[in-house]
Design an enzyme around this catalytic site. Structure first.
Site, PDB file in Angstrom:
ATOM      1  N   LEU A  61      -3.453  -7.662  -3.749  1.00  0.00           N
ATOM      2  CA  LEU A  61      -3.405  -8.416  -2.484  1.00  0.00           C
ATOM      3  C   LEU A  61      -4.783  -8.872  -2.020  1.00  0.00           C
ATOM      4  O   LEU A  61      -4.892  -9.507  -0.973  1.00  0.00           O
ATOM      5  CB  LEU A  61      -2.737  -7.555  -1.405  1.00  0.00           C
ATOM      6  CG  LEU A  61      -1.280  -7.185  -1.705  1.00  0.00           C
ATOM      7  CD1 LEU A  61      -0.746  -6.232  -0.635  1.00  0.00           C
ATOM      8  CD2 LEU A  61      -0.405  -8.434  -1.780  1.00  0.00           C
ATOM      9  N   TYR A  81     -15.533  -3.414   7.500  1.00  0.00           N
ATOM     10  CA  TYR A  81     -14.245  -2.727   7.722  1.00  0.00           C
ATOM     11  C   TYR A  81     -13.809  -2.863   9.187  1.00  0.00           C
ATOM     12  O   TYR A  81     -12.682  -3.257   9.480  1.00  0.00           O
ATOM     13  CB  TYR A  81     -14.384  -1.250   7.335  1.00  0.00           C
ATOM     14  CG  TYR A  81     -13.096  -0.472   7.501  1.00  0.00           C
ATOM     15  CD1 TYR A  81     -12.107  -0.526   6.530  1.00  0.00           C
ATOM     16  CD2 TYR A  81     -12.859   0.302   8.638  1.00  0.00           C
ATOM     17  CE1 TYR A  81     -10.907   0.170   6.676  1.00  0.00           C
ATOM     18  CE2 TYR A  81     -11.678   0.999   8.798  1.00  0.00           C
ATOM     19  CZ  TYR A  81     -10.699   0.937   7.814  1.00  0.00           C
ATOM     20  OH  TYR A  81      -9.519   1.621   7.978  1.00  0.00           O
ATOM     21  N   THR A 111       0.016   5.484  -2.058  1.00  0.00           N
ATOM     22  CA  THR A 111      -0.617   6.726  -1.563  1.00  0.00           C
ATOM     23  C   THR A 111      -0.743   6.677  -0.035  1.00  0.00           C
ATOM     24  O   THR A 111      -0.479   5.653   0.602  1.00  0.00           O
ATOM     25  CB  THR A 111      -2.040   6.914  -2.153  1.00  0.00           C
ATOM     26  OG1 THR A 111      -2.850   5.800  -1.763  1.00  0.00           O
ATOM     27  CG2 THR A 111      -2.016   7.031  -3.669  1.00  0.00           C
ATOM     28  N   GLY A 112      -1.167   7.785   0.524  1.00  0.00           N
ATOM     29  CA  GLY A 112      -1.572   7.853   1.930  1.00  0.00           C
ATOM     30  C   GLY A 112      -0.475   7.486   2.925  1.00  0.00           C
ATOM     31  O   GLY A 112       0.682   7.912   2.786  1.00  0.00           O
ATOM     32  N   ILE A 113      -0.843   6.707   3.923  1.00  0.00           N
ATOM     33  CA  ILE A 113       0.067   6.364   5.021  1.00  0.00           C
ATOM     34  C   ILE A 113       1.265   5.562   4.492  1.00  0.00           C
ATOM     35  O   ILE A 113       2.412   5.772   4.906  1.00  0.00           O
ATOM     36  CB  ILE A 113      -0.701   5.563   6.098  1.00  0.00           C
ATOM     37  CG1 ILE A 113      -1.759   6.466   6.759  1.00  0.00           C
ATOM     38  CG2 ILE A 113       0.256   4.993   7.143  1.00  0.00           C
ATOM     39  CD1 ILE A 113      -2.772   5.718   7.623  1.00  0.00           C
ATOM     40  N   ASP A 172       2.021  -2.821  -4.488  1.00  0.00           N
ATOM     41  CA  ASP A 172       0.763  -2.086  -4.651  1.00  0.00           C
ATOM     42  C   ASP A 172       0.160  -2.423  -6.011  1.00  0.00           C
ATOM     43  O   ASP A 172       0.794  -3.110  -6.831  1.00  0.00           O
ATOM     44  CB  ASP A 172       1.024  -0.560  -4.524  1.00  0.00           C
ATOM     45  CG  ASP A 172      -0.199   0.203  -4.012  1.00  0.00           C
ATOM     46  OD1 ASP A 172      -1.279   0.060  -4.616  1.00  0.00           O
ATOM     47  OD2 ASP A 172      -0.072   0.924  -3.014  1.00  0.00           O
ATOM     48  N   GLY A 228       0.820  -1.215   0.000  1.00  0.00           N
ATOM     49  CA  GLY A 228       0.000   0.000   0.000  1.00  0.00           C
ATOM     50  C   GLY A 228       0.848   1.257   0.000  1.00  0.00           C
ATOM     51  O   GLY A 228       0.478   2.271   0.604  1.00  0.00           O
TER      52      GLY A 228
END
Ligand code: NAD
Length: 256
Positions: A42, A154, A11-13, A32, A8
């Site tokens: 994944l 989630y 982007t982001g974290i 990714d 991942g």
């Protein structure tokens, strides 16, 4: 300097974590759907297996650190995908990379959980949580689609990931690999933005109380991950660290 696999990372974290670790001189093997050394989906067993093989090949079977950030929000309208990526996409990759981590120097792993893992504790003993922890992906996908709302899937996926980390503490400690989770509150990333723009979910996120009075930034999460990966945190193992502006403490002040 070490070799670090990050899922991942586009982007982001994950992207903030990548930038921080590369600035320290580490070699990053990103995983990714795009913008990564290893392009893999994944959310599927085949994608996870291919990703693990590719990472092992690129690292010559020796990894010093792993950070698993890849995940999707409950707003995406595909609950089976949320279950597959957020739970099985983490635990399968974790277990597949353990042999390479055993060869690393001071190996340490951080998995991204969520403060929402503990928001609805009635979900913790749900059929979906049990299917995940029993590693029955087909049942988890069916239950996620048929019996739960997206945000519930989630939360359950993140609760199960936290438990999967804690359940591995003894085995991974014996293997000499530290394993911890970071549970962020709302952080300004594409995932949060998409949730804010989803009718219903957006209002719920906006009304969620964050005691420090703002959302977090990806670099604030990356700094905690960096510390958990470093030898300075050598006695931290099996922990789930809330990095959430006080949100978890506000929801359940008497349980920790
Ligand atoms: P993000 O959307 O910016 O990053 C998610 C990354 O995962 C992206 O790079 C994306 O391409 C990748 N990804 C998505 N599907 C994939 C797939 N099938 N296979 C491989 N990679 C895939 O979001 P983020 O907020 O940085 O999320 C990172 C992690 O943090 C997630 O696990 C998320 O659940 C968790 N988290 C985020 C927040 C928040 O408010 N942003 C809060 C708590 C937890």
């Amino acid at each position: 300097m070490g070799t670090i696999a990050i899922s991942g990372c586009a982007t982001g974290i994950g992207a903030a974590t990548r930038a921080s670790l590369e600035a320290d001189g580490h070699e990053v093997i990103g995983i990714d759907l795009k913008d990564a050394e290893v392009i893999a989906d994944l959310s599927t067993p085949d994608g996870r297996q291919a990703a693990a093989l590719a990472v092992q090949g690129r690292s010559d079977g020796r990894l010093d650190r792993v950070v698993l950030c890849a995940g999707v929000g409950g707003h995406i309208g595909n609950n089976a995908l949320v279950a597959s990526l957020n739970y099985f996409g983490v635990v399968d990759l974790l277990d597949a990379l353990l042999p390479a981590l055993k060869q690393g120097a001071d190996p340490s792993v951080v998995v991204i959980c969520s403060n929402s893992a503990q928001l609805s504790l009635e979900f913790a003993d749900s059929s979906l949580a049990r299917a995940m922890l029993d590693h029955d992906e087909a049942a988890a996908r069916r239950l996620a689609d048929d019996e739960f709302a997206g945000q519930a899937v989630y939360m359950i996926s993140k609760n199960a990931v936290g438990r999967a980390v804690r359940r591995r503490t003894l085995e991974w400690g014996d293997a000499g690999v530290r394993l911890n989770a970071v549970a962020p509150g709302p952080v300004e990333t594409p995932l949060l933005q998409a949730g804010l723009e989803t009718p219903g979910d957006g209002d719920a996120i906006r009304s969620f109380k964050v005691p420090v009075g703002r959302f977090g930034r990806p670099d604030e999460i990356a700094r905690v991950i960096r510390f958990l990966l470093a030898p300075e945190s050598g006695f931290v193992h099996g922990a789930v660290w809330y990095v959430d502006g006080g949100a978890d403490a506000n929801v359940r002040p008497d349980r920790f």
